[in-house]
Write a protein that holds these residues in place. Structure first.
Motif, PDB file in Angstrom:
ATOM      1  N   LEU A  72       0.819  -1.222   0.000  1.00 29.43           N
ATOM      2  CA  LEU A  72       0.000   0.000   0.000  1.00 29.43           C
ATOM      3  C   LEU A  72       0.850   1.268   0.000  1.00 29.43           C
ATOM      4  CD1 LEU A  72      -2.744  -1.051   2.590  1.00 29.43           C
ATOM      5  CD2 LEU A  72      -3.081  -0.711   0.128  1.00 29.43           C
ATOM      6  N   GLN A  73       2.042   1.197   0.596  1.00 29.34           N
ATOM      7  CA  GLN A  73       2.916   2.361   0.701  1.00 29.34           C
ATOM      8  C   GLN A  73       4.304   2.017   0.121  1.00 29.34           C
ATOM      9  OE1 GLN A  73       2.098   5.459   2.094  1.00 29.34           O
ATOM     10  NE2 GLN A  73      -0.018   4.787   2.291  1.00 29.34           N
ATOM     11  N   PRO A  74       4.395   1.780  -1.194  1.00 32.99           N
ATOM     12  CA  PRO A  74       5.668   1.317  -1.767  1.00 32.99           C
ATOM     13  C   PRO A  74       6.810   2.304  -1.634  1.00 32.99           C
ATOM     14  CG  PRO A  74       4.097   1.933  -3.498  1.00 32.99           C
ATOM     15  CD  PRO A  74       3.336   1.934  -2.213  1.00 32.99           C
ATOM     16  N   SER A  75       6.500   3.604  -1.514  1.00 38.19           N
ATOM     17  CA  SER A  75       7.574   4.594  -1.401  1.00 38.19           C
ATOM     18  C   SER A  75       7.905   4.933   0.053  1.00 38.19           C
ATOM     19  CB  SER A  75       7.184   5.880  -2.144  1.00 38.19           C
ATOM     20  OG  SER A  75       6.004   6.444  -1.585  1.00 38.19           O
ATOM     21  N   ALA A  76       7.178   4.343   0.999  1.00 40.29           N
ATOM     22  CA  ALA A  76       7.411   4.643   2.417  1.00 40.29           C
ATOM     23  C   ALA A  76       8.529   3.764   2.978  1.00 40.29           C
ATOM     24  CB  ALA A  76       6.131   4.428   3.224  1.00 40.29           C
ATOM     25  N   THR A  77       9.171   4.263   4.035  1.00 38.52           N
ATOM     26  CA  THR A  77      10.178   3.495   4.765  1.00 38.52           C
ATOM     27  C   THR A  77       9.534   2.948   6.033  1.00 38.52           C
ATOM     28  OG1 THR A  77      11.960   4.899   3.929  1.00 38.52           O
ATOM     29  CG2 THR A  77      12.418   3.596   5.899  1.00 38.52           C
ATOM     30  N   VAL A  78       9.582   1.623   6.207  1.00 36.53           N
ATOM     31  CA  VAL A  78       8.930   0.980   7.354  1.00 36.53           C
ATOM     32  C   VAL A  78       9.976   0.698   8.427  1.00 36.53           C
ATOM     33  CG1 VAL A  78       7.558  -0.964   8.161  1.00 36.53           C
ATOM     34  CG2 VAL A  78       7.214  -0.070   5.849  1.00 36.53           C
ATOM     35  N   LEU A  79       9.709   1.192   9.656  1.00 29.69           N
ATOM     36  CA  LEU A  79      10.553   0.937  10.826  1.00 29.69           C
ATOM     37  C   LEU A  79       9.747   0.103  11.812  1.00 29.69           C
ATOM     38  CD1 LEU A  79      11.955   4.556  11.348  1.00 29.69           C
ATOM     39  CD2 LEU A  79      13.141   2.632  10.275  1.00 29.69           C
ATOM     40  N   MET A  80      10.299  -1.012  12.260  1.00 25.99           N
ATOM     41  CA  MET A  80       9.609  -1.875  13.205  1.00 25.99           C
ATOM     42  C   MET A  80      10.021  -1.505  14.635  1.00 25.99           C
ATOM     43  SD  MET A  80       7.925  -3.572  10.999  1.00 25.99           S
ATOM     44  CE  MET A  80       7.096  -4.738  12.078  1.00 25.99           C
ATOM     45  N   MET A  81       9.093  -1.666  15.583  1.00 27.67           N
ATOM     46  CA  MET A  81       9.363  -1.411  17.001  1.00 27.67           C
ATOM     47  C   MET A  81       9.122  -2.707  17.764  1.00 27.67           C
ATOM     48  SD  MET A  81       7.500   2.296  17.490  1.00 27.67           S
ATOM     49  CE  MET A  81       5.881   1.648  17.000  1.00 27.67           C
ATOM     50  N   SER A  82      10.072  -3.076  18.620  1.00 29.13           N
ATOM     51  CA  SER A  82       9.939  -4.346  19.334  1.00 29.13           C
ATOM     52  C   SER A  82      10.433  -4.213  20.755  1.00 29.13           C
ATOM     53  CB  SER A  82      10.725  -5.438  18.605  1.00 29.13           C
ATOM     54  OG  SER A  82      12.094  -5.092  18.547  1.00 29.13           O
ATOM     55  N   ALA A  83       9.777  -4.918  21.669  1.00 26.92           N
ATOM     56  CA  ALA A  83      10.220  -4.958  23.059  1.00 26.92           C
ATOM     57  C   ALA A  83      11.346  -5.978  23.209  1.00 26.92           C
ATOM     58  CB  ALA A  83       9.051  -5.317  23.969  1.00 26.92           C
ATOM     59  N   TYR A  84      11.973  -5.973  24.349  1.00 28.80           N
ATOM     60  CA  TYR A  84      13.055  -6.919  24.615  1.00 28.80           C
ATOM     61  C   TYR A  84      12.543  -8.350  24.431  1.00 28.80           C
ATOM     62  CZ  TYR A  84      16.731  -9.447  27.075  1.00 28.80           C
ATOM     63  OH  TYR A  84      17.731 -10.321  27.396  1.00 28.80           O
ATOM     64  N   GLY A  85      13.299  -9.182  23.742  1.00 28.52           N
ATOM     65  CA  GLY A  85      12.876 -10.560  23.507  1.00 28.52           C
ATOM     66  C   GLY A  85      12.197 -10.746  22.168  1.00 28.52           C
ATOM     67  N   GLN A  86      11.935  -9.636  21.435  1.00 26.97           N
ATOM     68  CA  GLN A  86      11.281  -9.729  20.137  1.00 26.97           C
ATOM     69  C   GLN A  86      12.236  -9.340  18.994  1.00 26.97           C
ATOM     70  OE1 GLN A  86       8.008  -7.055  20.521  1.00 26.97           O
ATOM     71  NE2 GLN A  86       7.024  -8.217  22.165  1.00 26.97           N
ATOM     72  N   ILE A  87      13.521  -9.227  19.305  1.00 26.91           N
ATOM     73  CA  ILE A  87      14.494  -8.759  18.325  1.00 26.91           C
ATOM     74  C   ILE A  87      14.547  -9.690  17.110  1.00 26.91           C
ATOM     75  CG2 ILE A  87      16.915  -8.192  17.923  1.00 26.91           C
ATOM     76  CD1 ILE A  87      15.394  -6.258  19.738  1.00 26.91           C
ATOM     77  N   GLU A  88      14.416 -11.014  17.348  1.00 27.92           N
ATOM     78  CA  GLU A  88      14.448 -11.955  16.223  1.00 27.92           C
ATOM     79  C   GLU A  88      13.332 -11.659  15.233  1.00 27.92           C
ATOM     80  OE1 GLU A  88      16.574 -14.209  15.213  1.00 27.92           O
ATOM     81  OE2 GLU A  88      17.902 -13.606  16.850  1.00 27.92           O
ATOM     82  N   ASP A  89      12.144 -11.287  15.744  1.00 24.66           N
ATOM     83  CA  ASP A  89      11.035 -10.920  14.858  1.00 24.66           C
ATOM     84  C   ASP A  89      11.378  -9.678  14.048  1.00 24.66           C
ATOM     85  OD1 ASP A  89       9.554 -13.029  15.734  1.00 24.66           O
ATOM     86  OD2 ASP A  89       8.425 -11.874  17.230  1.00 24.66           O
ATOM     87  N   SER A  90      12.030  -8.704  14.688  1.00 16.46           N
ATOM     88  CA  SER A  90      12.388  -7.467  13.993  1.00 16.46           C
ATOM     89  C   SER A  90      13.411  -7.737  12.905  1.00 16.46           C
ATOM     90  CB  SER A  90      12.949  -6.450  14.995  1.00 16.46           C
ATOM     91  OG  SER A  90      11.959  -6.088  15.914  1.00 16.46           O
ATOM     92  N   LEU A  91      14.379  -8.601  13.209  1.00 25.21           N
ATOM     93  CA  LEU A  91      15.378  -8.930  12.192  1.00 25.21           C
ATOM     94  C   LEU A  91      14.723  -9.629  11.003  1.00 25.21           C
ATOM     95  CD1 LEU A  91      18.294 -10.187  14.480  1.00 25.21           C
ATOM     96  CD2 LEU A  91      18.184  -8.042  13.197  1.00 25.21           C
ATOM     97  N   GLU A  92      13.740 -10.489  11.276  1.00 26.12           N
ATOM     98  CA  GLU A  92      13.017 -11.150  10.190  1.00 26.12           C
ATOM     99  C   GLU A  92      12.248 -10.119   9.359  1.00 26.12           C
ATOM    100  OE1 GLU A  92      11.560 -13.914   7.600  1.00 26.12           O
ATOM    101  OE2 GLU A  92      13.186 -14.082   9.062  1.00 26.12           O
ATOM    102  N   ALA A  93      11.700  -9.100  10.025  1.00 24.70           N
ATOM    103  CA  ALA A  93      10.986  -8.040   9.306  1.00 24.70           C
ATOM    104  C   ALA A  93      11.927  -7.281   8.386  1.00 24.70           C
ATOM    105  CB  ALA A  93      10.327  -7.086  10.305  1.00 24.70           C
ATOM    106  N   VAL A  94      13.152  -7.018   8.863  1.00 21.97           N
ATOM    107  CA  VAL A  94      14.140  -6.346   8.021  1.00 21.97           C
ATOM    108  C   VAL A  94      14.456  -7.197   6.799  1.00 21.97           C
ATOM    109  CG1 VAL A  94      16.535  -5.559   7.909  1.00 21.97           C
ATOM    110  CG2 VAL A  94      15.127  -5.002   9.909  1.00 21.97           C
ATOM    111  N   ARG A  95      14.571  -8.511   7.008  1.00 23.24           N
ATOM    112  CA  ARG A  95      14.836  -9.392   5.875  1.00 23.24           C
ATOM    113  C   ARG A  95      13.680  -9.368   4.871  1.00 23.24           C
ATOM    114  NH1 ARG A  95      17.638 -12.626   9.842  1.00 23.24           N
ATOM    115  NH2 ARG A  95      15.713 -13.642  10.503  1.00 23.24           N
ATOM    116  N   ARG A  96      12.464  -9.071   5.351  1.00 22.98           N
ATOM    117  CA  ARG A  96      11.291  -9.059   4.470  1.00 22.98           C
ATOM    118  C   ARG A  96      11.002  -7.688   3.859  1.00 22.98           C
ATOM    119  NH1 ARG A  96       6.623 -12.876   7.240  1.00 22.98           N
ATOM    120  NH2 ARG A  96       7.977 -14.654   7.769  1.00 22.98           N
ATOM    121  N   GLY A  97      11.824  -6.696   4.173  1.00 20.86           N
ATOM    122  CA  GLY A  97      11.630  -5.407   3.510  1.00 20.86           C
ATOM    123  C   GLY A  97      11.569  -4.195   4.409  1.00 20.86           C
TER     124      GLY A  97
END
Length: 469
Positions: A72-97
């Motif tokens: 929906l927002q192809p020109s936007a930059t997506v930044l994920m926010m995660s609490a302690y213990g969720q870093i692996e999810d954030s790294l996976e999000a970075v791998r996905r775009g």
């Protein structure tokens, strides 16, 4: 433009409020969403530069939400926010775009620094795009269409219009008339100029290989297919595919090409699944496709698909005004390629070039010039180095110019009229060459060349009127 519009997607109200206050104090326009559904709704209705999305939310995680946000927002930059213990999810999000992630809790300065990094990245990308445009402009200027005739100047205008869109272009004209030069000009002036320009001569590839060459193949698809091949459509992805001599394709290949143009998908030989391609098609032919359609030699549906924007290049003998400019342009390029300097062509040589019929068009002119340049023992290229009938006729013409045949020469009388009109236009505009070119309805570059060709002396300054006292 800097990242000024921010979307925050987080199920915690306190986090949304804090982030909003921090960013609004820095001048950002902020929208907030309390969950994935509300976030997608805002992303559908508005355009954002940055999206701040929490990883863990009820019903749907930020990781699951990420593909929809990117779509929906192809020109936007997506930044994920995660609490302690969720870093692996954030790294996976970075791998996905996603661009980056912030680990909660984070300081306001950490948030602002991350967004400033986004803005700096955007600035560098803009500068990179500008540099590519400037480099592209240099390439375009070196490959520009040389045109003095009204017919080719009209072609230049149509090229400018065609370059703005992805529309399929069909270029027709005799062999050697410059169809590929025009096709490259369309590509170089388009938004695709930094992407590939792939040219393929459809008549030079055998029927058994044409499908593989165009659409690709997988390893083992046929004897000799020792590895995967992407094919020219996929090699040109994002850019332009120039299909020269399109009239030489067989009926079976025409059917497959039509399917690709309609679906924008190719199916490599030996592959079951089609693959999407984003290619701008420019086709060219020296044949009469309308006649081929009536003779059932070319599919009418493919012809209509190709014949969206038509450009017809006239043969060189119908635009003799272009020959002096073309000769100089080609000779300059040949001099660089061969490494041998040549002086500007003299009047006698140019007269002979303009008098010749050029059955091979621009390609024949270039070949003649290359031969003459190689044979020339000095920097000056003489007429006897051109082995065509026009050179013989010019050499045999009476020196006095009083023969009955010469008096009836349309070309010679046209040149005399052209020289006279140039002198009158310069006199009328008090020597202003830009205004004179406008009056004559030719380009300033063409006028400059003709002034040199006809040895038109610059006008003397107009003396001021004597004082009546």
């Amino acid at each position: 433009m800097s990242a000024r519009r921010v979307l925050i997607v987080d199920d915690e109200e306190g986090v949304r409020t804090s982030l909003r206050l921090i960013l609004e104090d820095e001048g950002y326009t902020v929208s907030v969403a309390g969950g994935p559904e509300e976030g997608l709704g805002l992303a559908t209705e508005e355009t954002f530069d940055v999206v701040l999305c929490d990883v863990r939310m009820p019903r749907r995680s930020g990781l699951d939400l990420l593909p929809d946000l990117i779509q929906l927002q192809p020109s936007a930059t997506v930044l994920m926010m995660s609490a302690y213990g969720q870093i692996e999810d954030s790294l996976e999000a970075v791998r996905r775009g996603a661009y980056d992630y912030l680990a909660k809790p984070f300081e306001p300065q950490e948030l602002l620094l991350t967004i400033r990094k986004v803005e700096e990245r955007e600035r560098l990308q803009r500068e990179n795009r500008q540099l590519k445009r400037e480099l592209g402009a240099e390439r375009k200027s070196s490959q520009s269409i040389v045109a003095a005739s009204s017919a080719m100047q009209e072609i230049c205008g149509l090229v400018d219009r065609a370059a703005e869109y992805k529309t399929t272009v069909l270029i027709t004209g005799e062999s050697g008339s410059g169809k590929e030069v025009v096709a490259r000009a369309v590509h170089d002036l388009s938004a695709r100029s930094s992407e590939p320009f792939i040219a393929v001569n459809c008549g030079a590839i055998t029927e058994s290989l044409i499908e593989s060459e165009l659409f690709g193949h997988v390893k083992g698809a046929f004897t000799g297919a020792d590895s995967d091949s992407p094919g020219m459509f996929r090699e040109a992805s994002g850019g332009t595919l120039f299909l020269d001599e399109i009239g030489e394709l067989s009926r079976s290949t025409q059917v497959k090409l039509l399917r690709v143009l309609q679906s924008e998908e190719v199916r490599p030989v030996g592959e079951a699944k089609p693959q999407e391609v984003d290619v701008r098609i420019i086709a060219a032919t020296a044949r009469n496709l309308e006649a081929m359609v009536s003779e059932n030699a070319f599919r009418p549906d493919l012809f209509y698909r190709l014949n969206v924007f038509r450009l017809h290049i006239p043969p060189l003998h119908e635009r003799t005004e272009d020959i002096p400019l073309l000769a100089d342009h080609l000779l300059e390029g040949l001099s660089r390629r061969i490494g041998k300097h040549a002086a500007p062509l003299g009047r006698e040589v140019l007269d002979a070039l303009c008098a010749y019929e050029w059955p091979g068009n621009v390609r024949e002119l270039e070949n003649m010039l290359e031969r003459a340049l190689i044979l020339a023992r000095t920097e000056s290229i003489s007429l006897d180095l051109f082995p065509f009938p026009a050179a013989q006729s010019v050499r045999k013409a009476p020196a006095g110019g009083n023969s009955e045949d010469e008096d009836l020469s349309i070309k010679r009388r046209t040149r005399e009229l052209e020289e006279r009109l140039i002198r009158l236009a310069l006199e009328f505009t008090s020597g202003n060459r830009t205004q004179a070119a406008r009056v004559l309805e030719i380009s300033p570059r063409a006028l400059q060349y003709k002034i040199k060709e006809y040895a038109v002396e610059p006008l003397n300054p107009i003396p001021s009127k004597p004082d009546s006292n």
